[in-house]
Motif scaffolding. Structure first.
Motif, mmCIF file in Angstrom:
data_model
loop_
_atom_site.group_PDB
_atom_site.id
_atom_site.type_symbol
_atom_site.label_atom_id
_atom_site.label_comp_id
_atom_site.label_asym_id
_atom_site.label_seq_id
_atom_site.Cartn_x
_atom_site.Cartn_y
_atom_site.Cartn_z
ATOM 1 N N CYS A 83 0.843 -1.192 0.000
ATOM 2 C CA CYS A 83 0.000 0.000 0.000
ATOM 3 C C CYS A 83 0.886 1.253 0.000
ATOM 4 O O CYS A 83 1.802 1.374 0.834
ATOM 5 N N ASP A 84 0.589 2.182 -0.916
ATOM 6 C CA ASP A 84 1.424 3.384 -1.002
ATOM 7 C C ASP A 84 1.085 4.392 0.089
ATOM 8 O O ASP A 84 1.768 5.393 0.242
ATOM 9 N N LYS A 85 0.047 4.134 0.881
ATOM 10 C CA LYS A 85 -0.288 5.049 1.979
ATOM 11 C C LYS A 85 0.269 4.542 3.310
ATOM 12 O O LYS A 85 0.871 5.284 4.054
ATOM 13 N N CYS A 86 0.048 3.221 3.608
ATOM 14 C CA CYS A 86 0.435 2.751 4.947
ATOM 15 C C CYS A 86 1.413 1.579 4.910
ATOM 16 O O CYS A 86 1.808 1.090 5.964
ATOM 17 N N GLY A 87 1.757 1.120 3.720
ATOM 18 C CA GLY A 87 2.718 0.009 3.617
ATOM 19 C C GLY A 87 2.090 -1.356 3.877
ATOM 20 O O GLY A 87 2.785 -2.361 3.959
ATOM 21 N N GLY A 88 0.746 -1.384 4.049
ATOM 22 C CA GLY A 88 0.040 -2.640 4.353
ATOM 23 C C GLY A 88 0.084 -3.646 3.204
ATOM 24 O O GLY A 88 0.417 -3.303 2.066
ATOM 25 N N ARG A 89 -0.306 -4.894 3.547
ATOM 26 C CA ARG A 89 -0.287 -5.977 2.546
ATOM 27 C C ARG A 89 -1.458 -5.813 1.576
ATOM 28 O O ARG A 89 -2.576 -5.475 1.991
ATOM 29 N N LEU A 90 -1.214 -6.055 0.298
ATOM 30 C CA LEU A 90 -2.286 -5.930 -0.699
ATOM 31 C C LEU A 90 -2.901 -7.296 -0.985
ATOM 32 O O LEU A 90 -2.185 -8.260 -1.258
ATOM 33 N N ILE A 91 -4.228 -7.351 -0.901
ATOM 34 C CA ILE A 91 -4.926 -8.628 -1.149
ATOM 35 C C ILE A 91 -6.027 -8.379 -2.191
ATOM 36 O O ILE A 91 -6.331 -7.223 -2.503
ATOM 37 N N PHE A 92 -6.646 -9.432 -2.681
ATOM 38 C CA PHE A 92 -7.774 -9.253 -3.596
ATOM 39 C C PHE A 92 -9.049 -9.028 -2.774
ATOM 40 O O PHE A 92 -9.196 -9.602 -1.694
ATOM 41 N N ARG A 93 -9.948 -8.175 -3.295
ATOM 42 C CA ARG A 93 -11.172 -7.869 -2.547
ATOM 43 C C ARG A 93 -12.099 -9.080 -2.602
ATOM 44 O O ARG A 93 -12.220 -9.709 -3.654
ATOM 45 N N PRO A 94 -12.779 -9.410 -1.478
ATOM 46 C CA PRO A 94 -13.605 -10.629 -1.465
ATOM 47 C C PRO A 94 -14.703 -10.643 -2.540
ATOM 48 O O PRO A 94 -15.115 -11.706 -2.980
ATOM 49 N N ASP A 95 -15.166 -9.468 -2.962
ATOM 50 C CA ASP A 95 -16.218 -9.471 -3.993
ATOM 51 C C ASP A 95 -15.630 -9.275 -5.395
ATOM 52 O O ASP A 95 -16.368 -9.063 -6.350
ATOM 53 N N ASP A 96 -14.304 -9.375 -5.519
ATOM 54 C CA ASP A 96 -13.694 -9.306 -6.851
ATOM 55 C C ASP A 96 -13.412 -10.709 -7.397
ATOM 56 O O ASP A 96 -12.362 -10.980 -7.978
ATOM 57 N N LYS A 97 -14.362 -11.620 -7.183
ATOM 58 C CA LYS A 97 -14.275 -12.969 -7.750
ATOM 59 C C LYS A 97 -15.177 -12.981 -8.978
ATOM 60 O O LYS A 97 -16.211 -12.290 -8.983
ATOM 61 N N PRO A 98 -14.825 -13.774 -10.021
ATOM 62 C CA PRO A 98 -15.575 -13.696 -11.286
ATOM 63 C C PRO A 98 -17.103 -13.699 -11.141
ATOM 64 O O PRO A 98 -17.782 -12.882 -11.755
ATOM 65 N N ARG A 99 -17.645 -14.579 -10.273
ATOM 66 C CA ARG A 99 -19.119 -14.637 -10.157
ATOM 67 C C ARG A 99 -19.707 -13.358 -9.588
ATOM 68 O O ARG A 99 -20.723 -12.845 -10.062
ATOM 69 N N ALA A 100 -19.036 -12.847 -8.536
ATOM 70 C CA ALA A 100 -19.532 -11.621 -7.892
ATOM 71 C C ALA A 100 -19.358 -10.413 -8.814
ATOM 72 O O ALA A 100 -20.197 -9.505 -8.842
ATOM 73 N N ILE A 101 -18.284 -10.418 -9.598
ATOM 74 C CA ILE A 101 -18.068 -9.302 -10.539
ATOM 75 C C ILE A 101 -19.197 -9.296 -11.568
ATOM 76 O O ILE A 101 -19.793 -8.256 -11.857
ATOM 77 N N LYS A 102 -19.499 -10.488 -12.107
ATOM 78 C CA LYS A 102 -20.567 -10.574 -13.118
ATOM 79 C C LYS A 102 -21.880 -10.093 -12.536
ATOM 80 O O LYS A 102 -22.651 -9.383 -13.175
ATOM 81 N N LYS A 103 -22.137 -10.497 -11.287
ATOM 82 C CA LYS A 103 -23.379 -10.090 -10.614
ATOM 83 C C LYS A 103 -23.431 -8.559 -10.497
ATOM 84 O O LYS A 103 -24.462 -7.937 -10.762
ATOM 85 N N ARG A 104 -22.305 -7.942 -10.098
ATOM 86 C CA ARG A 104 -22.282 -6.490 -9.937
ATOM 87 C C ARG A 104 -22.521 -5.785 -11.263
ATOM 88 O O ARG A 104 -23.202 -4.765 -11.328
#
Ligand code: AMP
Length: 235
Positions: free
Chosen positions: A172-193
Protein backbone atom coordinates in the motif's frame (compact mmCIF):
# COMPACT_ATOMS: atom_id res chain seq x y z
CA UNK A 1 6.41 12.20 -11.52
CA UNK A 2 3.85 12.71 -8.75
CA UNK A 3 0.29 12.53 -10.00
CA UNK A 4 -0.66 15.85 -8.37
CA UNK A 5 2.15 17.57 -10.33
CA UNK A 6 1.24 15.85 -13.55
CA UNK A 7 -2.38 16.95 -13.19
CA UNK A 8 -1.37 20.58 -13.59
CA UNK A 9 -4.60 21.98 -12.13
CA UNK A 10 -3.04 24.21 -9.49
CA UNK A 11 -4.56 27.41 -10.81
CA UNK A 12 -7.94 25.91 -11.41
CA UNK A 13 -10.67 27.89 -9.63
CA UNK A 14 -14.16 26.70 -9.00
CA UNK A 15 -16.50 29.33 -10.43
CA UNK A 16 -19.68 28.41 -8.60
CA UNK A 17 -20.51 30.21 -5.38
CA UNK A 18 -23.17 27.67 -4.45
CA UNK A 19 -22.48 24.58 -2.39
CA UNK A 20 -21.59 21.93 -4.97
CA UNK A 21 -22.72 18.31 -4.79
CA UNK A 22 -20.87 15.96 -7.16
CA UNK A 23 -22.28 12.47 -7.61
CA UNK A 24 -19.86 10.02 -9.23
CA UNK A 25 -21.34 6.94 -10.91
CA UNK A 26 -19.89 4.23 -13.12
CA UNK A 27 -19.50 0.48 -13.37
CA UNK A 28 -17.20 -1.29 -10.91
CA UNK A 29 -13.58 -0.57 -11.75
CA UNK A 30 -14.33 2.67 -13.62
CA UNK A 31 -12.17 4.69 -11.22
CA UNK A 32 -14.93 6.45 -9.24
CA UNK A 33 -12.93 6.32 -6.01
CA UNK A 34 -9.73 7.57 -7.63
CA UNK A 35 -11.44 10.55 -9.24
CA UNK A 36 -13.50 11.37 -6.13
CA UNK A 37 -10.38 11.48 -4.01
CA UNK A 38 -8.66 13.80 -6.50
CA UNK A 39 -11.61 16.19 -6.23
CA UNK A 40 -11.47 16.04 -2.45
CA UNK A 41 -7.75 16.73 -2.47
CA UNK A 42 -8.08 19.62 -4.89
CA UNK A 43 -11.06 21.45 -3.39
CA UNK A 44 -11.18 20.12 0.18
CA UNK A 45 -14.70 18.80 -0.41
CA UNK A 46 -16.34 16.40 2.02
CA UNK A 47 -16.54 12.82 0.83
CA UNK A 48 -18.78 9.81 1.17
CA UNK A 49 -17.76 6.52 -0.50
CA UNK A 50 -20.66 4.08 -0.54
CA UNK A 51 -18.61 0.89 -0.78
CA UNK A 52 -16.10 2.09 1.85
CA UNK A 53 -18.89 3.10 4.24
CA UNK A 54 -20.59 -0.27 3.82
CA UNK A 55 -17.34 -2.17 4.32
CA UNK A 56 -16.85 -0.17 7.53
CA UNK A 57 -20.44 -0.98 8.54
CA UNK A 58 -19.65 -4.72 8.08
CA UNK A 59 -17.24 -4.45 11.02
CA UNK A 60 -20.07 -3.80 13.50
CA UNK A 61 -20.94 -7.39 14.36
CA UNK A 62 -24.73 -6.93 14.62
CA UNK A 63 -27.37 -8.52 12.37
CA UNK A 64 -26.91 -5.99 9.56
CA UNK A 65 -23.11 -6.00 9.79
CA UNK A 66 -22.96 -9.78 9.40
CA UNK A 67 -25.56 -9.89 6.64
CA UNK A 68 -23.77 -7.15 4.69
CA UNK A 69 -20.67 -9.35 4.44
CA UNK A 70 -22.71 -12.15 2.83
CA UNK A 71 -24.70 -9.92 0.47
CA UNK A 72 -21.76 -7.78 -0.68
CA UNK A 73 -19.45 -10.77 -1.21
CA UNK A 74 -22.05 -12.14 -3.64
CA UNK A 75 -21.93 -8.86 -5.59
CA UNK A 76 -25.55 -8.00 -4.79
CA UNK A 77 -26.76 -4.50 -3.98
CA UNK A 78 -27.65 -3.82 -0.37
CA UNK A 79 -31.15 -2.60 0.51
CA UNK A 80 -31.69 1.10 -0.11
CA UNK A 81 -32.57 1.85 3.51
CA UNK A 82 -29.17 0.58 4.72
CA UNK A 83 -27.08 2.77 2.43
CA UNK A 84 -29.49 5.72 2.67
CA UNK A 85 -29.21 5.78 6.45
CA UNK A 86 -25.42 6.02 6.13
CA UNK A 87 -25.45 8.98 3.74
CA UNK A 88 -28.20 10.73 5.63
CA UNK A 89 -26.07 10.52 8.79
CA UNK A 90 -23.25 12.06 6.76
CA UNK A 91 -25.41 14.92 5.42
CA UNK A 92 -26.63 15.68 8.93
CA UNK A 93 -23.02 15.89 10.15
CA UNK A 94 -22.09 18.13 7.21
CA UNK A 95 -24.85 20.51 8.16
CA UNK A 96 -23.38 20.81 11.63
CA UNK A 97 -19.80 21.37 10.59
CA UNK A 98 -18.95 24.89 9.37
CA UNK A 99 -17.13 23.26 6.66
CA UNK A 100 -16.45 23.11 3.06
CA UNK A 101 -18.06 24.28 -0.16
CA UNK A 102 -18.83 20.89 -1.61
CA UNK A 103 -19.54 17.23 -1.18
CA UNK A 104 -18.61 14.21 -3.30
CA UNK A 105 -20.92 11.21 -3.22
CA UNK A 106 -19.01 8.27 -4.68
CA UNK A 107 -21.00 5.27 -5.93
CA UNK A 108 -24.54 6.22 -4.88
CA UNK A 109 -27.44 6.27 -5.64
CA UNK A 110 -27.62 2.89 -7.33
CA UNK A 111 -31.38 2.47 -7.51
CA UNK A 112 -34.16 4.80 -8.66
CA UNK A 113 -35.71 4.71 -5.18
CA UNK A 114 -32.38 5.84 -3.69
CA UNK A 115 -32.05 8.63 -6.27
CA UNK A 116 -35.49 10.01 -5.39
CA UNK A 117 -34.75 9.71 -1.70
CA UNK A 118 -31.42 11.51 -2.17
CA UNK A 119 -33.13 14.32 -4.12
CA UNK A 120 -35.47 14.81 -1.19
CA UNK A 121 -32.56 14.78 1.25
CA UNK A 122 -30.69 17.42 -0.76
CA UNK A 123 -33.73 19.67 -0.64
CA UNK A 124 -34.15 19.06 3.09
CA UNK A 125 -30.53 19.93 3.81
CA UNK A 126 -30.63 22.85 1.32
CA UNK A 127 -27.84 21.47 -0.86
CA UNK A 128 -29.91 21.19 -4.05
CA UNK A 129 -28.82 24.35 -5.88
CA UNK A 130 -25.87 22.91 -7.75
CA UNK A 131 -25.76 19.16 -8.34
CA UNK A 132 -23.57 17.53 -11.01
CA UNK A 133 -23.64 13.84 -11.83
CA UNK A 134 -20.52 12.41 -13.45
CA UNK A 135 -20.90 9.08 -15.22
CA UNK A 136 -17.48 7.51 -15.81
CA UNK A 137 -18.15 4.98 -18.52
CA UNK A 138 -16.04 1.92 -19.29
CA UNK A 139 -16.93 -1.22 -21.22
CA UNK A 140 -17.89 -4.50 -19.57
CA UNK A 141 -14.67 -6.02 -20.92
CA UNK A 142 -12.50 -3.28 -19.35
CA UNK A 143 -14.37 -3.54 -16.06
CA UNK A 144 -13.84 -7.32 -15.87
CA UNK A 145 -10.17 -6.89 -16.74
CA UNK A 146 -9.54 -4.22 -14.07
CA UNK A 147 -11.51 -5.91 -11.30
CA UNK A 148 -9.83 -9.28 -11.56
CA UNK A 149 -6.47 -7.53 -11.14
CA UNK A 150 -7.06 -4.71 -8.65
CA UNK A 151 -6.22 -5.12 -4.97
CA UNK A 152 -7.14 -3.67 -1.59
CA UNK A 153 -4.92 -2.88 1.40
CA UNK A 154 -5.63 -5.30 4.24
CA UNK A 155 -4.57 -2.70 6.83
CA UNK A 156 -6.22 0.59 5.79
CA UNK A 157 -8.78 -0.54 3.18
CA UNK A 158 -7.32 1.59 0.38
CA UNK A 159 -8.37 0.29 -3.02
CA UNK A 160 -5.47 -0.04 -5.45
CA UNK A 161 -6.88 0.19 -8.98
CA UNK A 162 -5.36 -1.66 -11.90
CA UNK A 163 -4.50 1.51 -13.80
CA UNK A 164 -1.46 3.67 -14.49
CA UNK A 165 1.22 3.83 -11.82
CA UNK A 166 -0.81 1.68 -9.40
CA UNK A 167 -0.35 -1.47 -11.48
CA UNK A 168 3.16 -2.12 -10.22
CA UNK A 169 2.63 -1.40 -6.48
CA UNK A 170 3.77 -4.22 -4.22
CA UNK A 171 2.56 -2.67 -0.91
CA UNK A 172 0.00 0.00 0.00
CA UNK A 173 1.42 3.38 -1.00
CA UNK A 174 -0.29 5.05 1.98
CA UNK A 175 0.43 2.75 4.95
CA UNK A 176 2.72 0.01 3.62
CA UNK A 177 0.04 -2.64 4.35
CA UNK A 178 -0.29 -5.98 2.55
CA UNK A 179 -2.29 -5.93 -0.70
CA UNK A 180 -4.93 -8.63 -1.15
CA UNK A 181 -7.77 -9.25 -3.60
CA UNK A 182 -11.17 -7.87 -2.55
CA UNK A 183 -13.60 -10.63 -1.47
CA UNK A 184 -16.22 -9.47 -3.99
CA UNK A 185 -13.69 -9.31 -6.85
CA UNK A 186 -14.27 -12.97 -7.75
CA UNK A 187 -15.58 -13.70 -11.29
CA UNK A 188 -19.12 -14.64 -10.16
CA UNK A 189 -19.53 -11.62 -7.89
CA UNK A 190 -18.07 -9.30 -10.54
CA UNK A 191 -20.57 -10.57 -13.12
CA UNK A 192 -23.38 -10.09 -10.61
CA UNK A 193 -22.28 -6.49 -9.94
CA UNK A 194 -22.14 -5.72 -13.64
CA UNK A 195 -25.64 -7.18 -14.07
CA UNK A 196 -26.88 -5.04 -11.17
CA UNK A 197 -25.26 -2.02 -12.79
CA UNK A 198 -27.17 -2.58 -16.01
CA UNK A 199 -30.47 -3.35 -14.28
CA UNK A 200 -30.45 -0.76 -11.48
CA UNK A 201 -27.82 1.95 -12.06
CA UNK A 202 -28.44 2.63 -15.78
CA UNK A 203 -32.02 3.77 -14.97
CA UNK A 204 -30.53 6.11 -12.31
CA UNK A 205 -28.17 7.53 -14.93
CA UNK A 206 -31.10 8.11 -17.28
CA UNK A 207 -33.03 9.73 -14.43
CA UNK A 208 -30.26 12.32 -13.96
CA UNK A 209 -29.92 12.75 -17.72
CA UNK A 210 -33.57 13.77 -17.91
CA UNK A 211 -32.93 16.31 -15.13
CA UNK A 212 -30.04 17.80 -17.19
CA UNK A 213 -27.50 17.03 -14.46
CA UNK A 214 -25.55 14.26 -16.16
CA UNK A 215 -22.09 14.49 -17.75
CA UNK A 216 -20.79 11.29 -19.34
CA UNK A 217 -17.02 10.83 -19.44
CA UNK A 218 -14.99 8.18 -21.26
CA UNK A 219 -13.25 6.29 -18.46
CA UNK A 220 -10.90 4.29 -20.67
CA UNK A 221 -8.22 6.98 -20.66
CA UNK A 222 -5.55 8.19 -18.26
CA UNK A 223 -6.46 9.32 -14.74
CA UNK A 224 -5.28 12.84 -15.64
CA UNK A 225 -7.38 13.13 -18.81
CA UNK A 226 -10.51 11.98 -16.97
CA UNK A 227 -9.86 14.40 -14.12
CA UNK A 228 -9.46 17.33 -16.53
CA UNK A 229 -12.87 16.48 -18.03
CA UNK A 230 -14.42 16.31 -14.57
CA UNK A 231 -13.01 19.74 -13.73
CA UNK A 232 -14.58 21.17 -16.89
CA UNK A 233 -17.87 19.45 -16.08
CA UNK A 234 -18.24 20.91 -12.59
CA UNK A 235 -17.54 24.52 -13.57
P1 AMP B 1 -18.12 -0.48 -4.49
O1 AMP B 1 -16.99 -0.49 -3.52
O2 AMP B 1 -18.55 0.90 -4.89
O3 AMP B 1 -17.86 -1.38 -5.67
O4 AMP B 1 -19.40 -1.12 -3.72
C1 AMP B 1 -19.30 -2.41 -3.16
C2 AMP B 1 -20.67 -2.97 -2.85
O5 AMP B 1 -21.37 -2.12 -1.94
C3 AMP B 1 -21.63 -3.13 -4.01
O6 AMP B 1 -21.39 -4.30 -4.75
C4 AMP B 1 -22.97 -3.18 -3.28
O7 AMP B 1 -23.18 -4.43 -2.67
C5 AMP B 1 -22.78 -2.17 -2.16
N1 AMP B 1 -23.24 -0.81 -2.49
C6 AMP B 1 -22.48 0.30 -2.62
N2 AMP B 1 -23.23 1.39 -2.84
C7 AMP B 1 -24.51 0.97 -2.87
C8 AMP B 1 -25.76 1.61 -3.06
N3 AMP B 1 -25.86 2.92 -3.27
N4 AMP B 1 -26.90 0.87 -3.03
C9 AMP B 1 -26.83 -0.45 -2.82
N5 AMP B 1 -25.68 -1.13 -2.62
C10 AMP B 1 -24.53 -0.44 -2.64
Amino acid sequence: MKLSKKLNTKNYKLKTKNYLVVIILGPSGSGKGTQSKLLVRKFGFDYFGSGDALRKRQKIADFTGKKLIRVMNLGELVPSFVISKLWIDKLEKLKQSKGTNGFVLDGSPRKIAEAKFFDEALIWYEFQKKVKVIFINISRKESLHRLTKRRICKKCGRLIPYIGKFKSLKKCDKCGGRLIFRPDDKPRAIKKRLEEFKREVIPVINYYKKQGKLIEIDGERSIEAIFQDILKAIE
